[in-house]
Scaffold this motif. Structure first.
Motif, PDB file in Angstrom:
ATOM      1  N   THR A  66      11.723   6.424  -6.720  1.00  0.00           N
ATOM      2  CA  THR A  66      12.855   6.145  -5.840  1.00  0.00           C
ATOM      3  C   THR A  66      12.456   6.159  -4.362  1.00  0.00           C
ATOM      4  O   THR A  66      12.896   5.342  -3.576  1.00  0.00           O
ATOM      5  N   GLN A  67      11.587   7.107  -3.991  1.00  0.00           N
ATOM      6  CA  GLN A  67      11.198   7.211  -2.586  1.00  0.00           C
ATOM      7  C   GLN A  67      10.402   5.966  -2.166  1.00  0.00           C
ATOM      8  O   GLN A  67      10.623   5.409  -1.094  1.00  0.00           O
ATOM      9  N   ILE A  68       9.496   5.538  -3.027  1.00  0.00           N
ATOM     10  CA  ILE A  68       8.719   4.336  -2.719  1.00  0.00           C
ATOM     11  C   ILE A  68       9.652   3.140  -2.620  1.00  0.00           C
ATOM     12  O   ILE A  68       9.531   2.305  -1.722  1.00  0.00           O
ATOM     13  N   GLU A  69      10.621   3.059  -3.543  1.00  0.00           N
ATOM     14  CA  GLU A  69      11.587   1.959  -3.503  1.00  0.00           C
ATOM     15  C   GLU A  69      12.353   1.973  -2.182  1.00  0.00           C
ATOM     16  O   GLU A  69      12.549   0.936  -1.555  1.00  0.00           O
ATOM     17  N   ALA A  70      12.787   3.186  -1.778  1.00  0.00           N
ATOM     18  CA  ALA A  70      13.539   3.307  -0.520  1.00  0.00           C
ATOM     19  C   ALA A  70      12.672   2.826   0.644  1.00  0.00           C
ATOM     20  O   ALA A  70      13.145   2.129   1.548  1.00  0.00           O
ATOM     21  N   ASP A  71      11.396   3.193   0.603  1.00  0.00           N
ATOM     22  CA  ASP A  71      10.487   2.755   1.661  1.00  0.00           C
ATOM     23  C   ASP A  71      10.311   1.250   1.670  1.00  0.00           C
ATOM     24  O   ASP A  71      10.257   0.623   2.709  1.00  0.00           O
ATOM     25  N   ARG A  72      10.193   0.691   0.453  1.00  0.00           N
ATOM     26  CA  ARG A  72      10.044  -0.776   0.374  1.00  0.00           C
ATOM     27  C   ARG A  72      11.254  -1.452   0.981  1.00  0.00           C
ATOM     28  O   ARG A  72      11.130  -2.433   1.706  1.00  0.00           O
ATOM     29  N   TRP A  87       1.929   7.295   0.412  1.00  0.00           N
ATOM     30  CA  TRP A  87       2.566   8.486  -0.115  1.00  0.00           C
ATOM     31  C   TRP A  87       1.590   9.568  -0.535  1.00  0.00           C
ATOM     32  O   TRP A  87       1.840  10.729  -0.360  1.00  0.00           O
ATOM     33  N   THR A  88       0.416   9.172  -1.063  1.00  0.00           N
ATOM     34  CA  THR A  88      -0.536  10.229  -1.424  1.00  0.00           C
ATOM     35  C   THR A  88      -0.988  10.947  -0.168  1.00  0.00           C
ATOM     36  O   THR A  88      -1.200  12.144  -0.173  1.00  0.00           O
ATOM     37  N   HIS A  89      -1.100  10.202   0.925  1.00  0.00           N
ATOM     38  CA  HIS A  89      -1.467  10.847   2.197  1.00  0.00           C
ATOM     39  C   HIS A  89      -0.432  11.881   2.578  1.00  0.00           C
ATOM     40  O   HIS A  89      -0.739  13.007   2.937  1.00  0.00           O
ATOM     41  N   LEU A  90       0.824  11.429   2.497  1.00  0.00           N
ATOM     42  CA  LEU A  90       1.922  12.262   2.934  1.00  0.00           C
ATOM     43  C   LEU A  90       1.952  13.535   2.091  1.00  0.00           C
ATOM     44  O   LEU A  90       2.128  14.636   2.587  1.00  0.00           O
ATOM     45  N   GLU A  91       1.726  13.329   0.798  1.00  0.00           N
ATOM     46  CA  GLU A  91       1.742  14.440  -0.128  1.00  0.00           C
ATOM     47  C   GLU A  91       0.667  15.453   0.255  1.00  0.00           C
ATOM     48  O   GLU A  91       0.881  16.647   0.247  1.00  0.00           O
ATOM     49  N   ARG A  92      -0.496  14.903   0.641  1.00  0.00           N
ATOM     50  CA  ARG A  92      -1.602  15.787   0.992  1.00  0.00           C
ATOM     51  C   ARG A  92      -1.265  16.548   2.281  1.00  0.00           C
ATOM     52  O   ARG A  92      -1.485  17.734   2.392  1.00  0.00           O
ATOM     53  N   GLN A  93      -0.691  15.813   3.239  1.00  0.00           N
ATOM     54  CA  GLN A  93      -0.361  16.453   4.522  1.00  0.00           C
ATOM     55  C   GLN A  93       0.665  17.562   4.326  1.00  0.00           C
ATOM     56  O   GLN A  93       0.597  18.596   4.944  1.00  0.00           O
ATOM     57  N   ARG A  94       1.632  17.309   3.444  1.00  0.00           N
ATOM     58  CA  ARG A  94       2.701  18.294   3.271  1.00  0.00           C
ATOM     59  C   ARG A  94       2.313  19.367   2.267  1.00  0.00           C
ATOM     60  O   ARG A  94       3.135  20.163   1.872  1.00  0.00           O
ATOM     61  N   GLY A  95       1.084  19.270   1.776  1.00  0.00           N
ATOM     62  CA  GLY A  95       0.651  20.239   0.784  1.00  0.00           C
ATOM     63  C   GLY A  95       1.511  20.167  -0.473  1.00  0.00           C
ATOM     64  O   GLY A  95       1.808  21.165  -1.116  1.00  0.00           O
ATOM     65  N   ARG A 138       0.808  -1.223   0.000  1.00  0.00           N
ATOM     66  CA  ARG A 138       0.000   0.000   0.000  1.00  0.00           C
ATOM     67  C   ARG A 138       0.837   1.267   0.000  1.00  0.00           C
ATOM     68  O   ARG A 138       0.342   2.323   0.329  1.00  0.00           O
ATOM     69  N   LEU A 139       2.110   1.161  -0.335  1.00  0.00           N
ATOM     70  CA  LEU A 139       2.956   2.353  -0.249  1.00  0.00           C
ATOM     71  C   LEU A 139       2.438   3.468  -1.133  1.00  0.00           C
ATOM     72  O   LEU A 139       2.543   4.632  -0.803  1.00  0.00           O
ATOM     73  N   VAL A 140       1.832   3.109  -2.252  1.00  0.00           N
ATOM     74  CA  VAL A 140       1.307   4.158  -3.128  1.00  0.00           C
ATOM     75  C   VAL A 140       0.331   5.013  -2.325  1.00  0.00           C
ATOM     76  O   VAL A 140       0.323   6.222  -2.415  1.00  0.00           O
TER      77      VAL A 140
END
Length: 431
Positions: free
Chosen positions: A172-178, A153-161, A148-150
């Protein structure tokens, strides 16, 4: 978290949806579960999670799931109006929801969403008490999150505006998280291996205690914990809740009228369609069942789907590798809830393997205890044997099993008296 105040102790307003998907993923020959009952079970699941207030629930009929949205756009609009009118913060969908569907629905409705696996994971993590239970939950949760990393990340994007991300996070960020999740999973597996080893030692120590283990198993809400409490006088959490017991609870119980002492083990409730990744993760909580000398399968005989539930339990026991030769007693519980229990009582009386009772009122308990005693004392027979000095391995095994009643050294080796079960006798012969 600073952008919205959390109101202390205000329960989260939740709405439960059961998608009734016709011929879902199958050939159409398997009988689908009654959607109203499935919804009822999903609502009980939601009640098992503290801090939730289930405001409403409904069955949503679907000819087939929409790949990106699960529901059709018209249905999504209709549900959105209902969710907004009821100030819903969390939607629970009783079934699998893909990460993409989850992201799209959360966006469309402006709520948080959990699918069935997510909800069961939340319950498990709330209930896990032993070190091992906690590790198993963390592993299951991480594996689930990894897919569910996708969404994360959309959550995070929303939180950070959208700060710092033009056009969303790079792959790359999703890969790093995985990778971070995979490393954590490796670490957890290592810790788990250690815990399992120490539990093995505990089990060996318990094997030396010559008490047979009686494991209570059953569909969730069948009344296992109530029966366990009646037998042990222990205040195990007996709430009308799914999954109220997650880690096996063990108690020593002396059976009445000269019956043997036993170790009674209460296990987590089984449930239909338990997501496969969770079955694997929770084998641990059922491991006591594998060591049991007697399995007591508790059924809620007043439930309209009692037969189907019992079939689910038998299937899970089989998948755990519970051997055919472990004796079982089936307990038909909650006879106090039957309008006319006569037919059920007669049917139970005709079988050696079934006892009808009410764990709440105590009716039928004496018959049950007599049957358990009879099964266990009938199980252990005493025998004399001689082992040569060369049979050290066999001798060590007998001691490890805790079946040696007495032993003396003689010229040709050891003279022993053992008290064992048929299963142990067979295993010894195979050594």
């Amino acid at each position: 978290m600073g952008d919205h105040q959390i109101v202390e102790n205000a329960p989260t307003r939740a709405w439960v949806l059961h998608p009734d998907i016709r011929n879902f993923g199958g050939s159409g020959d398997e009988r689908p579960r009654d959607p109203a009952r499935a919804l009822e079970e999903a609502v009980s699941l939601a009640h098992a999670l503290p801090g939730l207030e289930v405001v409403g629930n409904e069955v949503v009929r679907l000819p087939k799931p929409h790949p990106g949205l699960l529901f059709g756009t018209g249905k999504i609009e209709e549900l959105k109006a209902r969710l907004e009118a009821n100030k819903i913060e969390l939607v629970l969908i009783d079934g699998p929801v893909s990460p993409v569907q989850q992201r799209n629905l959360e966006k469309a409705w402006g709520v948080k969403l959990l699918d069935r696996t997510g909800l069961i994971l939340e319950i498990f993590s709330d209930r896990a008490a032993t070190r091992e239970g906690v590790l198993q939950v963390e592993m299951a949760a991480l594996s689930y999150q990894r897919t569910r990393l996708v969404r994360a990340w959309t959550h995070l994007e929303r939180q950070r505006g959208g700060l710092g991300f033009v056009g969303g996070p790079g792959e790359t960020q999703i890969e790093a998280d995985r990778r971070a999740i995979d490393e954590q999973l490796v670490r957890l597996r290592r810790q788990l291996a250690k815990v399992v080893k120490t539990r093995d030692l505990h089990r060996k120590a318990r094997a030396k205690v010559p008490y047979p283990i009686v494991a209570l198993v059953g569909y969730t809400n069948a009344g296992k914990s109530t029966l366990f409490n009646r037998l042990t006088g222990a205040e195990v959490m007996a709430k009308d809740m799914l999954f109220a017991t997650l880690d096996p609870t063990m108690r020593r119980v002396k059976l009445p009228e000269g019956g043997p002492e036993v170790i009674l083990s209460d296990t987590v409730g089984f449930i239909s369609d338990l997501p496969t990744e969770l079955v694997a993760a929770f084998r641990a909580t059922l491991e006591e069942v594998l060591a049991a000398n007697l399995i007591v399968h508790v059924r809620d005989i007043s439930h309209p789907e009692s037969e189907e539930q019992a079939a689910d339990v038998r299937a899970i026991l089989a998948s755990l590798g519970v051997v055919e030769d472990t004796p079982q007693i089936e307990v038909w519980n909650k006879i106090d809830l039957l309008a006319d229990p006569t037919a059920r009582l007669n049917a139970a009386a005709r079988s050696d393997d079934i006892v009808a009772l009410s764990a709440i009122t105590g009716q039928g308990m004496d018959d049950f205890l007599t049957e358990v005693s009879h099964r266990l004392t009938g199980l252990r027979t005493e025998e004399d044997m001689t082992l040569t000095f060369a049979q050290g391995k066999q001798r060590a095994w007998l001691h490890e099993q805790g079946v040696v009643e007495s032993e003396e050294q003689i010229d040709e080796g050891f003279a022993l008296t053992v008290k064992w079960t048929e299963t142990q006798k067979r295993r010894f012969a195979a050594l």
